[in-house]
Design a protein around this motif. Sequence first.
Motif, mmCIF file in Angstrom:
data_model
loop_
_atom_site.group_PDB
_atom_site.id
_atom_site.type_symbol
_atom_site.label_atom_id
_atom_site.label_comp_id
_atom_site.label_asym_id
_atom_site.label_seq_id
_atom_site.Cartn_x
_atom_site.Cartn_y
_atom_site.Cartn_z
ATOM 1 N N ALA A 177 0.977 -1.085 0.064
ATOM 2 C CA ALA A 177 -0.094 0.161 -0.011
ATOM 3 C C ALA A 177 0.959 1.235 0.198
ATOM 4 O O ALA A 177 0.517 2.235 -0.794
ATOM 5 C CB ALA A 177 -1.057 -0.160 1.080
ATOM 6 N N LYS A 178 2.017 1.311 0.817
ATOM 7 C CA LYS A 178 2.817 2.389 0.977
ATOM 8 C C LYS A 178 3.560 2.591 -0.535
ATOM 9 O O LYS A 178 3.603 4.004 -0.927
ATOM 10 C CB LYS A 178 3.809 2.039 1.942
ATOM 11 N N SER A 186 -1.649 10.103 -3.350
ATOM 12 C CA SER A 186 -2.759 9.816 -2.355
ATOM 13 C C SER A 186 -4.028 10.406 -3.181
ATOM 14 O O SER A 186 -5.219 10.152 -2.816
ATOM 15 C CB SER A 186 -2.658 10.643 -1.052
ATOM 16 N N LYS A 187 -4.090 11.359 -4.316
ATOM 17 C CA LYS A 187 -5.146 11.826 -4.750
ATOM 18 C C LYS A 187 -5.297 11.159 -6.380
ATOM 19 O O LYS A 187 -6.385 11.850 -6.934
ATOM 20 C CB LYS A 187 -4.674 13.429 -5.001
ATOM 21 N N CYS A 188 -4.516 10.162 -6.655
ATOM 22 C CA CYS A 188 -4.574 9.657 -8.176
ATOM 23 C C CYS A 188 -5.037 8.011 -7.704
ATOM 24 O O CYS A 188 -3.851 7.546 -8.149
ATOM 25 C CB CYS A 188 -3.353 10.110 -8.824
ATOM 26 N N MET A 204 -5.245 -3.032 -2.481
ATOM 27 C CA MET A 204 -6.816 -3.027 -3.090
ATOM 28 C C MET A 204 -7.487 -2.275 -2.541
ATOM 29 O O MET A 204 -8.603 -1.549 -3.378
ATOM 30 C CB MET A 204 -7.159 -4.521 -3.276
ATOM 31 N N ASN A 205 -7.667 -1.831 -1.395
ATOM 32 C CA ASN A 205 -8.430 -0.997 -0.726
ATOM 33 C C ASN A 205 -8.305 0.628 -1.360
ATOM 34 O O ASN A 205 -8.975 1.413 -1.136
ATOM 35 C CB ASN A 205 -8.171 -0.944 0.758
ATOM 36 N N LEU A 206 -7.151 0.584 -1.647
ATOM 37 C CA LEU A 206 -6.772 2.107 -2.383
ATOM 38 C C LEU A 206 -7.322 2.413 -3.747
ATOM 39 O O LEU A 206 -7.204 3.543 -4.372
ATOM 40 C CB LEU A 206 -5.201 2.356 -2.311
#
Length: 507
Positions: A177-178, A186-188, A204-206
């Motif tokens: 995730a990192k 964080s915005k795309c 996957m949650n992102l």
Amino acid sequence: MAKTDSKKFPTIKQCESKGREDQTVVSDMDGTLLVGRSSFPYFALVAFEVGGISRLIFLILASPLAGFLYYFISESAGIRVLVFATFVGMKVSDIESVARAVLPKFYSSDLHPETWRVFSSCGKRCVLTANPRIMVEPFLKEYLSVDIVIGTEICTYKGRATGFVNESGVLVGDNKAKALKKAFGSKCAPHIGLGDRKTDFPFMNLCKESYIVPPEPGVKPMSQDKLPKPIVFHDGRLVQKPSPLMALMIILWIPVGFLLACLRIAAGALLPMPLVYYAFWALGVRVKIKGNPPPPARKSTGQTGVLFICSHRTLLDPIFLSTALGRPIPAVTYSLSRLSEIISPIKTVRLSRDRINDANMIKKLLQEGDLVICPEGTTCREPFLLRFSALFAELTNELVPVAMCNKMSMFHGTTARGWKGMDPFYFFMNPSPSYEVNFLNKWPYELTCKAGKSSHDVANYIQKTIAATLSYECTNFTRKDKYMALAGNDGTVTTKSEFASKKVTTG
């Protein structure tokens, strides 16, 4: 909107693949993009191709610890053990060479069809994997047109791998995730996330949409003909993907296989050629003969020899042609190791790649009798024929095409990166290798240069005829193309001899 309940991800079959051309997909690799859920076979390939049998033994001994840590303690810890056992002390350039020349063939044979359906439909593709990036990046970018490859980074010192991973750690769980946030911001958020296990859920949650690839024992990998780019050239000694059991079998077989190879080679080199066919059969080497070969040339009548035009699978092609004929046929070759020359049961003559000198030498040999040549200039393992050199068509009209093919179950008898002196040994180390020698009809005079055809037309006609017989595909690739793809050079080496100022080619 990102998923919040990781247990309710829909399956990959529920993902619509149409209209995704402007979207971004992020996929895990093992168990997601690939059918196989274990990365051990690919570590084993690197271990064997770079470090030989001793490094493969070391990896096998470390694998129980890696498995225990992976399944019961920490996925990251298990992968660290595999990385250390495989890479410690290796030259980075050697790892990169195997990743470029060996691994793509095995990765491509394990692509998950459902994942590829979705993955290939997206305009921007990213792979996020716990595997070392150095192992997977050449295949993903060259053959799957992946835009971004994010993987575990290994530590190096003075051009060698230390066996450890860098401070970012193994990319599993939160580390994935990192890494995804770092790559996309964080915005795309990517449009689609694909994974197969719980440690994939954080990344996957992102994603805006996420799909799980469930384990299905019956799923078959995508067929090779559906690959976006065919793999024409590949290197490495191992035929099959080395699972832990297969790797153990290879280790146990090599001492037995080497002794068997020595016996088979001795039989071919020491016995009269009419007996070699039967000796090979007694020793488990199968030789299948098709077609009607021409009788030997009669020097008393002034008849020149026949030039056998063979497709090139291994350096043993002329030997198996001689075995099929029951008489030794000299061969002209673009190169041959000194060891292979010594143990060869037939006369071998090197070509200098000087067109005039080579032409004169071939004409002289044809005056003495039959001759065999492989106009591709180098071997190709896949069902493709490389471009035929047209020189042979200018020298004689007595041409007999021969379609050669072989089967090996454990080891390849060719290499572009390794020592070619071991090529015959590796071929004969297979438990029961086979060769098929198919003599085609003698080439009609009306299709030779004597009838006004150009040498290039004759070469192309014969290439197409052999390819049709074998159900192979003709290409315009050359020897230089092969070595640039597999070794990053044009296949030339400078020798330390009285001809040090000249360049000679490797086979």
